[in-house]
Design a protein around this motif. Structure first.
Motif, PDB file in Angstrom:
ATOM      1  N   LEU A   1      32.663 -49.321  28.200  1.00  0.00           N
ATOM      2  CA  LEU A   1      31.890 -48.966  29.459  1.00  0.00           C
ATOM      3  C   LEU A   1      31.796 -47.534  30.067  1.00  0.00           C
ATOM      4  O   LEU A   1      30.968 -47.158  30.697  1.00  0.00           O
ATOM      5  N   ASN A   2      32.800 -46.784  29.414  1.00  0.00           N
ATOM      6  CA  ASN A   2      32.932 -45.550  30.360  1.00  0.00           C
ATOM      7  C   ASN A   2      32.449 -44.318  29.397  1.00  0.00           C
ATOM      8  O   ASN A   2      31.833 -43.357  29.653  1.00  0.00           O
ATOM      9  N   ARG A   3      32.497 -44.523  28.021  1.00  0.00           N
ATOM     10  CA  ARG A   3      32.317 -43.533  27.041  1.00  0.00           C
ATOM     11  C   ARG A   3      30.680 -43.474  26.213  1.00  0.00           C
ATOM     12  O   ARG A   3      30.148 -42.663  25.646  1.00  0.00           O
ATOM     13  N   THR A   4      30.074 -45.033  26.239  1.00  0.00           N
ATOM     14  CA  THR A   4      29.128 -44.901  25.443  1.00  0.00           C
ATOM     15  C   THR A   4      27.494 -45.106  26.444  1.00  0.00           C
ATOM     16  O   THR A   4      27.745 -45.297  27.665  1.00  0.00           O
ATOM     17  N   ASP A   5      26.488 -44.856  25.784  1.00  0.00           N
ATOM     18  CA  ASP A   5      25.437 -44.445  26.733  1.00  0.00           C
ATOM     19  C   ASP A   5      25.207 -46.211  27.328  1.00  0.00           C
ATOM     20  O   ASP A   5      24.709 -46.361  28.545  1.00  0.00           O
ATOM     21  N   THR A   6      25.214 -47.059  26.291  1.00  0.00           N
ATOM     22  CA  THR A   6      25.067 -48.498  26.822  1.00  0.00           C
ATOM     23  C   THR A   6      25.922 -48.975  27.974  1.00  0.00           C
ATOM     24  O   THR A   6      25.442 -49.465  28.793  1.00  0.00           O
ATOM     25  N   GLY A   7      26.987 -48.548  27.711  1.00  0.00           N
ATOM     26  CA  GLY A   7      28.471 -48.837  28.634  1.00  0.00           C
ATOM     27  C   GLY A   7      27.831 -48.318  30.075  1.00  0.00           C
ATOM     28  O   GLY A   7      27.956 -48.962  30.951  1.00  0.00           O
ATOM     29  N   ARG A   8      27.358 -47.015  30.093  1.00  0.00           N
ATOM     30  CA  ARG A   8      27.176 -46.313  31.222  1.00  0.00           C
ATOM     31  C   ARG A   8      25.994 -46.887  31.919  1.00  0.00           C
ATOM     32  O   ARG A   8      25.943 -47.092  33.083  1.00  0.00           O
ATOM     33  N   ALA A   9      25.029 -47.332  30.752  1.00  0.00           N
ATOM     34  CA  ALA A   9      23.762 -47.932  31.627  1.00  0.00           C
ATOM     35  C   ALA A   9      24.084 -49.458  32.245  1.00  0.00           C
ATOM     36  O   ALA A   9      23.584 -49.724  33.350  1.00  0.00           O
ATOM     37  N   MET A  10      24.950 -50.048  31.744  1.00  0.00           N
ATOM     38  CA  MET A  10      25.553 -51.223  32.184  1.00  0.00           C
ATOM     39  C   MET A  10      26.331 -51.281  33.457  1.00  0.00           C
ATOM     40  O   MET A  10      26.154 -51.745  34.509  1.00  0.00           O
ATOM     41  N   ARG A  11      27.012 -50.136  33.558  1.00  0.00           N
ATOM     42  CA  ARG A  11      27.556 -49.649  34.998  1.00  0.00           C
ATOM     43  C   ARG A  11      26.721 -49.436  36.010  1.00  0.00           C
ATOM     44  O   ARG A  11      26.779 -49.869  37.271  1.00  0.00           O
TER      45      ARG A  11
END
Lengths: 289, 330
Positions: A161-171
């Motif tokens: 959630l913190n380091r990937t683009d998908t994770g950031r988009a989810m956050r």
């Protein structure tokens, strides 16, 4: 009271609490990103157990080596559930989600009953009865593995959630759907990933439980209510909260069950749950609304 | 269909319902229709808070259990007639509704729903735990003492059938009146927008509590009748989360927040589960619940206003996203 018994009970609770945390992390991720409560989370745990059992029985792949296969199957299952059902009611009321996932939970539980019967199934592994002993205490190996894998999974999810683009988009989507859309993020695909990953967490918890629990169609309900308690206790949407909440509830249930009364062990968890709802609805780690 | 035709159909349906226990002598059939009545009654009661007030309660089995246990225990231990014991049960259920409702109504949306589940589960655990008093998991059997209206015991199913029908009609009339009364309009206002209702001077907490207490009393009355019809109660049967869910599902399938929805929903859900049990039950257990789960999924996805919306005379033109922005007065 013997301090060894207290320590041993706390330890047992802590270990099972790791599995609770894993189920709850999936639930809280789905809630955080999509703002929906998934009442079928326990059934995904149950399906994870059945897939793990089937792999062990028909293919000869044990629960631990088969972990990755189950994770992939569960992700596809969760993603399909999202594409076929959940997507149809996005934008509708909280109640619609509760009722849809409730229907899904009843359906999954009973289709499994229809397919496999009500028999209690077991998976035998070499580590099943192994235990680590030190200073008068003992930890059964399956519990320790479950605890360890659960912690690793929570850490991996936090990194994702913190380091990937998908994770950031989810956050970002979790923060505000509107703003995320303005930033060019497709919230619906974030929802799909969140639901899929939430399902994987439940499925892995199921795999970790197979060496120490009976596999039967109704087993998920045990984890459904516990997962809700944990998520609310930790704060809906908070991963750290789900982890700490899971461990806490595991310990409370174990201590209550041993020192007060076994049939009341769940009562304490429910009382804590209500107390948190009334006193601090945002939970231990949630931000107050 | 014109007015005469509708009256004729209604009269025909009424006659069929009244004469059913005379025509068939199979207790199982009578029992099945009786269960339709009980679930329709509970659905009407649940609808007061769950439908008209839009507070999704999944803990109503607690009130059912309080009604059932009060009447049965007072009769078995103290030989108090269930006609009195039933009233005691309804009053106790109202008390429980106040205790649960006061804190829970401060919560909104999924939080309220989860809190009612927790309260219901706590009640079930307590019913299981206090064995000396409730018989624990073994439950309480009701010894048969011969036909007597004062003890609500009959060797045939027919008297229970008519009692359940009477209860259903009474509750139906009450809810129909409430729909049009002030409380019905307040509840509708809360459903549409709680904050707006509050700012207009509706004391939302009090209105919700009144609806919740009434709905608890109705559910308890159904519990009393169920206990004496079946002659045996246990916590997993009368205080379970599954029962709470089934009460809500009946209304959702039929049509949430409508008068006839719970009646239609109870008919469809109970008959569907009973028929599948009868024809497929021998095959393997679970078949009826698979259909039940599917029905709930299909209704939520495809018919969010319930099966009753199939009978809507004028198909609603494309609805705004937030269903029903106007306040229903009637």
């Amino acid at each position: 009271m013997d301090s060894t018994i207290i320590l041993q009970t706390t330890l047992n609770g802590l270990m099972i609490g790791g599995v609770y945390a894993l189920v709850a992390v999936g639930l809280t991720l789905i809630f955080g990103v999509m703002k929906i409560v998934n009442f079928a989370q326990g059934e995904f745990v149950m399906l994870g157990m059945y897939v793990s059992w089937a792999l062990a029985t028909f293919v000869g792949i044990g629960p631990y080596p088969g972990l990755l296969i189950v994770a992939v199957i569960m992700f596809v299952g969760g993603w399909l559930t999202f594409k076929l059902l959940i997507i149809r009611i996005i934008g509708k009321s909280d109640e619609a989600f509760i009722l849809l996932t409730l229907g899904l939970s009843i359906f999954l539980q009973n289709i499994t009953l229809l397919a496999f019967g009500a028999d209690y199934l077991t998976v035998t592994t070499t580590v099943k009865d192994a235990a680590i002993r030190f200073g008068g205490l003992a930890i059964s190996l399956p519990r320790l593995i479950a605890f360890g894998v659960a912690l690793v999974m929570v850490a991996a999810l936090t990194l994702f959630l913190n380091r990937t683009d998908t994770g950031r988009a989810m956050r970002a989507t979790a923060e505000s759907r509107e703003v995320a859309t303005l930033l060019g993020i497709d919230p619906v695909s974030c929802f799909a990933v969140a639901f899929g990953v939430g399902t994987v967490m439940a499925g892995i918890a199921g795999v970790l439980l197979t060496p120490m629990f009976y596999v039967y169609p109704g087993v998920g309900t045990l984890f459904n209510t516990t997962a809700f308690i944990v998520v609310v206790l930790g704060g809906m949407g908070s991963l750290t909260g789900a982890l700490v909440g899971g461990l806490l509830i595991g310990i409370v249930e174990a201590l209550g069950g041993t020192f007060v009364s076994l049939d009341l062990s769940q009562l304490f968890a429910f009382l804590i749950f209500l107390a948190v709802l009334f006193v601090r609805p945002s939970g231990l780690f949630g931000r107050s609304a | 269909m014109n007015r005469t035709g509708r009256i004729f159909l209604a009269a025909l349906a009424g006659a069929a319902v009244l004469l059913f226990p005379v025509v068939t002598t199979t207790p199982y059939y009578i029992h099945t229709v009786l269960m339709v009545f009980l679930f329709a009654t509970m659905g009407l009661g649940w609808n007061l808070i769950g439908g008209y007030g839009a507070q999704l309660s999944l803990g109503h089995s607690t009130f059912f259990a309080i009604g059932a246990y009060s009447a049965v225990l007072l009769m078995v231990n103290y030989e108090i007639s269930p006609l009195v014991g039933g009233i005691v049960g309804m009053v106790l259920a109202c008390g429980a509704a106040v205790v649960i409702g006061l804190p829970c109504f401060r919560l909104r949306g999924p939080y309220f729903c989860l809190a009612t589940i927790a309260a219901g589960e706590i009640a079930r655990i307590l019913f299981l735990h206090f064995q000396e008093f409730t018989g624990g998991a073994n439950g309480v059997p009701l010894p048969f003492h011969g036909d007597d209206i004062l003890t609500l015991q009959f060797s045939s199913k027919a008297p229970y059938y008519y009692l359940a029908l009477g209860l259903l009609v009474a509750v139906f009339v009450l809810v129909r009146w409430m729909e049009k009364a002030k409380i019905g309009r307040y509840l509708a206002a809360i459903r549409e927008d709680q904050d707006a209702a509050e700012s207009l001077g509706v004391r939302t907490d009090r209105v919700k509590l009144i609806a919740y207490v009434l709905s608890a009393a109705i559910t308890a009355a159904a519990g009393v009748l169920y206990a004496f019809t079946v002659g045996y109660i246990d916590p997993d049967g009368v205080a379970s989360l599954n029962l709470s869910i089934e009460i809500a599902v009946v209304v959702i399938v039929g049509g949430i927040g409508t008068l006839w929805g719970p009646v239609l929903g109870a008919t469809v859900v109970v008959l569907l589960t009973e028929l599948t049990n009868m024809y497929l039950g021998s095959l393997r257990s679970g078949a009826s619940l698979v259909l039940y789960g599917l029905l709930l999924i299909v209704v939520v996805v495809a018919r969010p206003k319930g099966l009753i919306s199939l009978f809507d005379r004028a198909p609603a033109a494309s609805l705004p996203k937030q269903v029903g922005t106007r306040v229903h007065v009637a």
